[in-house]
Design an enzyme around this catalytic site. Structure first.
Site, PDB file in Angstrom:
ATOM      1  N   LYS A 175      -4.543 -10.420  -6.070  1.00 32.03           N
ATOM      2  CA  LYS A 175      -5.535 -10.789  -5.149  1.00 32.03           C
ATOM      3  C   LYS A 175      -6.760  -9.995  -5.593  1.00 32.03           C
ATOM      4  O   LYS A 175      -6.783  -8.761  -5.758  1.00 32.03           O
ATOM      5  CB  LYS A 175      -5.550 -11.008  -3.812  1.00 32.03           C
ATOM      6  CG  LYS A 175      -5.631  -9.820  -2.922  1.00 32.03           C
ATOM      7  CD  LYS A 175      -5.658  -9.820  -1.606  1.00 32.03           C
ATOM      8  CE  LYS A 175      -5.759  -8.639  -0.915  1.00 32.03           C
ATOM      9  NZ  LYS A 175      -5.667  -8.042   0.170  1.00 32.03           N
ATOM     10  N   LYS A 230       0.831  -1.204   0.040  1.00 33.65           N
ATOM     11  CA  LYS A 230      -0.083   0.098   0.078  1.00 33.65           C
ATOM     12  C   LYS A 230       0.646   1.225  -0.101  1.00 33.65           C
ATOM     13  O   LYS A 230       0.360   2.458  -0.723  1.00 33.65           O
ATOM     14  CB  LYS A 230      -1.021  -0.120   1.280  1.00 33.65           C
ATOM     15  CG  LYS A 230      -2.204  -0.996   1.116  1.00 33.65           C
ATOM     16  CD  LYS A 230      -3.256  -0.647   2.027  1.00 33.65           C
ATOM     17  CE  LYS A 230      -4.354  -1.748   1.663  1.00 33.65           C
ATOM     18  NZ  LYS A 230      -5.424  -1.697   2.742  1.00 33.65           N
ATOM     19  N   LYS A 262     -11.410  -5.405  -3.055  1.00 31.73           N
ATOM     20  CA  LYS A 262     -12.552  -4.182  -3.082  1.00 31.73           C
ATOM     21  C   LYS A 262     -11.862  -2.733  -3.342  1.00 31.73           C
ATOM     22  O   LYS A 262     -12.643  -1.859  -3.631  1.00 31.73           O
ATOM     23  CB  LYS A 262     -13.317  -4.002  -1.859  1.00 31.73           C
ATOM     24  CG  LYS A 262     -12.914  -4.082  -0.477  1.00 31.73           C
ATOM     25  CD  LYS A 262     -13.708  -4.073   0.721  1.00 31.73           C
ATOM     26  CE  LYS A 262     -13.514  -4.451   2.183  1.00 31.73           C
ATOM     27  NZ  LYS A 262     -12.352  -5.024   2.500  1.00 31.73           N
TER      28      LYS A 262
HETATM   29  P1  TYM Z   1     -10.140  -6.922   4.768  1.00 30.30           P
HETATM   30  O1  TYM Z   1     -11.224  -6.043   5.079  1.00 30.30           O
HETATM   31  O2  TYM Z   1      -9.289  -6.503   3.631  1.00 30.30           O
HETATM   32  O3  TYM Z   1     -10.578  -8.275   4.516  1.00 30.30           O
HETATM   33  C1  TYM Z   1     -11.499  -8.789   5.446  1.00 30.30           C
HETATM   34  C2  TYM Z   1     -11.277 -10.524   5.268  1.00 30.30           C
HETATM   35  O4  TYM Z   1     -11.370 -10.847   3.736  1.00 30.30           O
HETATM   36  C3  TYM Z   1     -10.231 -11.557   3.498  1.00 30.30           C
HETATM   37  N1  TYM Z   1     -10.002 -11.253   1.954  1.00 30.30           N
HETATM   38  C4  TYM Z   1      -9.787 -12.551   1.192  1.00 30.30           C
HETATM   39  N2  TYM Z   1      -9.888 -13.829   1.156  1.00 30.30           N
HETATM   40  C5  TYM Z   1      -9.907 -14.373   0.009  1.00 30.30           C
HETATM   41  N3  TYM Z   1      -9.372 -14.020  -0.978  1.00 30.30           N
HETATM   42  C6  TYM Z   1      -9.311 -12.529  -1.194  1.00 30.30           C
HETATM   43  N4  TYM Z   1      -9.198 -12.094  -2.434  1.00 30.30           N
HETATM   44  C7  TYM Z   1      -9.741 -11.783  -0.333  1.00 30.30           C
HETATM   45  N5  TYM Z   1      -9.536 -10.560   0.278  1.00 30.30           N
HETATM   46  C8  TYM Z   1      -9.723 -10.430   1.560  1.00 30.30           C
HETATM   47  C9  TYM Z   1      -9.070 -11.107   4.435  1.00 30.30           C
HETATM   48  O5  TYM Z   1      -8.102 -11.927   4.561  1.00 30.30           O
HETATM   49  C10 TYM Z   1     -10.078 -10.756   5.578  1.00 30.30           C
HETATM   50  O6  TYM Z   1     -10.153 -11.993   6.476  1.00 30.30           O
HETATM   51  N6  TYM Z   1      -6.851  -6.009   8.500  1.00 30.30           N
HETATM   52  C11 TYM Z   1      -8.246  -6.640   8.078  1.00 30.30           C
HETATM   53  C12 TYM Z   1      -9.348  -6.336   8.761  1.00 30.30           C
HETATM   54  C13 TYM Z   1      -9.040  -6.456  10.493  1.00 30.30           C
HETATM   55  C14 TYM Z   1      -9.030  -7.818  11.233  1.00 30.30           C
HETATM   56  C15 TYM Z   1      -8.750  -7.296  12.550  1.00 30.30           C
HETATM   57  C16 TYM Z   1      -9.147  -9.434  10.847  1.00 30.30           C
HETATM   58  C17 TYM Z   1      -8.698  -5.647  11.425  1.00 30.30           C
HETATM   59  N7  TYM Z   1      -8.824  -6.206  12.755  1.00 30.30           N
HETATM   60  C18 TYM Z   1      -8.649  -8.311  13.423  1.00 30.30           C
HETATM   61  C19 TYM Z   1      -9.087 -10.010  11.728  1.00 30.30           C
HETATM   62  C20 TYM Z   1      -8.912  -9.847  13.011  1.00 30.30           C
HETATM   63  C21 TYM Z   1      -8.372  -6.453   6.763  1.00 30.30           C
HETATM   64  O7  TYM Z   1      -7.910  -5.354   6.156  1.00 30.30           O
HETATM   65  O8  TYM Z   1      -9.205  -7.364   6.068  1.00 30.30           O
END
Ligand code: TYM
Length: 327
Positions: A192, A111, A195
């Site tokens: 990957k 990022k 969004k």
């Molecule tokens: P975020 O919002 O980017 O994504 C949410 C969840 O979706 C999963 N994910 C995917 N899985 C498979 N293929 C993909 N292309 C894909 N894109 C996203 C992510 O692995 C995630 O599980 N930092 C985290 C949010 C967060 C969090 C937490 C997660 C904040 N605090 C505490 C777990 C525990 C994030 O940006 O996820």
């Protein structure tokens, strides 16, 4: 007993990657464990957000959590900023973090390299994520593959804290499905699905209309050759589409290969579109019911209250161990 925490950023419409990699597992886990699911709005502001859009995205994400089948009687669903203990413990975890280990985070590297000037919050973000998890003494954290490194850092920070100040934190385990934990972009199977990708044809959103889904799948890149064969090295694009098909139908890759034996890419894409559309339809219908309801507000208010009780207990122990505060 298992305690689960996971979070999703309200930084845009959820993709089927988020659903297949994370949310679908949340639904299964709600019957097995004490579950906390969070809408991490303080994570979303590490990059500038339009305030009105952010508000809307928080509500959309909350409605989607319920629309996919999470039951507020069973799980605690809440907005991160409604529970101020997250930022409080977040600061404390920043103080446990080393520059070097945060600099190694690949999400940060990806990022930040696109930016001329890097917001500090983008850098310290994993320490806030650690706080999200540790506040609830989570034993397991269900996430997609891309979050693995952040969970490992959380473990390191928790161990470091426990070692310095006494056993306060439970050390959490990542929970990553062996399959479907990394759904790739439709326009480029080496990145990957995300969004935040400016190219809308690179992802399928959970709220895309049937026509849009059909069009996006039709346009998705394929590989040379013409067989439907699972081979992530040689046929990365088709293997990704097969993974999506298998995840939505519950079929193994052998079964998908068998099913499409002798079929070309055209036929495969047509059936894939049908499967995705049919799988999302009931979720979208429920979503439209829930989004405007006052029930949604009630669920989030109650969720925040329940989350806060637990978070306060942990934070009190942390402050006691650290020696901060008067008492
Ligand atoms: P975020 O919002 O980017 O994504 C949410 C969840 O979706 C999963 N994910 C995917 N899985 C498979 N293929 C993909 N292309 C894909 N894109 C996203 C992510 O692995 C995630 O599980 N930092 C985290 C949010 C967060 C969090 C937490 C997660 C904040 N605090 C505490 C777990 C525990 C994030 O940006 O996820």
């Amino acid at each position: 007993a298992k305690t689960i925490l996971s979070g999703i950023q309200p930084s845009g419409l959820l993709t089927i990657g988020n659903y297949l990699g994370a949310m679908q597992h949340f639904v299964r886990l709600q019957d097995e464990a004490d579950c906390y699911f969070c809408i991490v709005d303080y994570h979303a502001i590490t990059l500038p957000q339009d305030p009105q859009e952010l508000k809307e995205n928080i509500r959309r994400l909350a409605a989607l959590y319920l629309a996919v089948g999470l039951d507020p009687q069973k799980v605690t669903l809440f907005v991160q900023s409604d529970v101020p203990e997250h930022t409080e413990l977040g600061w404390i975890m920043i103080c446990q973090s080393h520059m070097g280990e945060l600099e190694r985070m690949t999400q940060y590297k990806d990022k930040s390299k696109k930016l001329k000037s890097i917001p500090v919050g983008l850098f310290t973000y994993p320490a806030l994520q650690a706080a999200d998890i540790l506040l609830y003494q989570a034993t397991h954290v269900p996430v997609g593959e891309d979050q693995k490194q952040h969970i490992e850092l959380t473990r390191d920070l928790a161990e470091r804290f426990n070692h310095r100040y006494g056993e306060v934190f439970v050390i959490p385990e990542p929970m990553i499905a062996s399959f479907g934990a990394r759904i790739m972009s439709l326009d480029d199977p080496t990145t990957k699905m995300s969004k935040s990708n400016p190219n809308e044809n690179s992802y399928i959103s959970m709220l895309d209309e049937p026509k849009v889904i059909e069009k996006k799948i039709k346009r998705a890149v394929t590989d040379s050759g013409h067989e439907i064969r699972f081979d992530p090295e040689e046929k990365a694009a088709i293997s990704n589409l097969m993974t999506i098909y298998g995840q939505f139908t519950g079929q193994t890759m052998e079964e998908v290969e068998q099913h499409f034996k002798g079929c070309g890419y055209g036929q495969f894409k047509k059936e894939l579109a049908e499967v995705v559309i049919d799988s999302l339809r009931p979720i979208q219908e429920k979503y439209r019911e829930i989004y405007p309801s006052s029930e949604l507000d009630r669920v989030l208010e109650e969720g925040a209250q329940k989350a806060r009780e637990k978070a306060q207990q942990t934070l009190a122990k942390v402050k006691q161990a650290l020696g901060v505060g008067l008492k």
